[in-house]
Design a protein around this motif. Structure first.
Motif: not given
Ligand code: ATP
Ligand code: MG
Length: 275
Positions: A17-20, A24-25, A66-68
């Protein structure tokens, strides 16, 4: 309810999981590569340094995030949103000051379906259930008091009742006893032990107290920080019911020391420990 065929109640399959999107990038994950399977009725505890991702794990387990990447199944079903089958309690009991203890405990039934639409007609039955639960945790006689008339430990008991009133299959506890003195904490360990033995719900307990984790859990998981990963899984095989006397035995303190060693090693090196 589905479930008889589901081999695990909680099943995390390579969850990241990345929070945004920005994080994530940058490949900046709050938790990563979580593979974790919990059997029906199992009690697990999660320990690890501040900021390692314990609360993030809780948010994933209850569908608040939700998971990334990866997949989460609860009771054999993919998680697609907030789950109704879980109850939660946190470090601060957060009872509503204008409601009596029993009315605070009833709150989830006023919010969560299918109880919500039946609340008015079933109020008597629900209230009896709430009073029964309060008695079980030693709050008989305090049902009609307001939160500010209760001690911190009593408020925390009420908050555990509130988490259990809709008879969830999974109880998520994030540092629930952290703010209590040692005696009250041990009293609440025993209350939680007895409720779990009786109702056999799954428990995920986040705690900084290693003795608490070893006394209560079937399995203790240690998390590391940066990356936020599960790095150690320790089965706790002491038979149940467990008595507080257990915490003074060598076998018990040996496990506490062992876990302490894992966390100490992580703090020194910041390195990931192999399972
Ligand atoms: N809403 C959010 N947005 C962005 N980052 C977040 C958010 N919530 C948590 N984080 C980050 O995710 C990481 C894990 O946080 P989390 O709250 O899960 O840690 P924790 O293990 O519960 O810590 P503590 O023991 O202090 O409660 C931290 O680096 C934190 O800064
Ligand atoms: Mg936390």
């Amino acid at each position: 309810m589905q479930s008889v065929a589901a081999p695990y109640f909680v099943d995390f399959r390579d969850v990241w999981l990345a929070y945004n999107d920005e994080l994530l990038a940058q490949n900046h994950f709050a938790v990563e590569a979580i593979d974790l399977q919990v059997k029906t009725g199992e009690f697990i505890a999660i320990v690890g340094p501040s900021g390692c991702g314990k609360s993030t794990f809780m948010k994933l387990a209850t569908g608040l995030r939700m998971p990334s990447m990866g997949k989460i199944l609860i009771d054999g079903q993919p998680v697609t949103g907030p789950l109704k089958i879980s109850g939660m309690a946190f470090q601060s009991p957060s009872l509503l000051p204008w409601r009596t203890t029993v009315d605070n405990v009833l709150l989830p039934l006023e919010i969560v379906e299918p109880h919500r639409s039946q609340f008015k007609t079933k109020r008597k039955e629900y209230e009896a259930r709430a009073r029964h639960l309060l008695q079980k945790v030693g709050l008989g006689g305090y049902e009609d008091k307001f939160p500010w008339q209760l001690s911190g430990g009593m408020q925390q008991r009420a908050s555990i009742c509130r988490a259990l009133i809709h008879e969830p299959q999974m109880l998520l506890l994030d540092e629930p006893f952290g703010a209590l003195d040692a005696f009250t904490r041990e009293e609440l360990w025993c209350i939680l032990r007895d409720l779990h033995a009786e109702q056999q719900f799954n428990v995920i307990l986040v705690t900084h107290d290693l003795r608490e984790s070893v006394f209560l859990a079937d399995t203790v998981y240690v998390m590391s920080k940066s990356p936020g990963r599960f790095v150690v899984r320790r089965d706790i095989a002491f038979p149940r019911p467990r008595d507080l006397e257990l915490t003074y035995t060598k076998a018990f303190t040996d496990i506490v020391h062992e876990l302490r060693g894992h966390i100490g090693a992580m703090r020194q090196t910041g390195a990931v420990i192999n399972q």
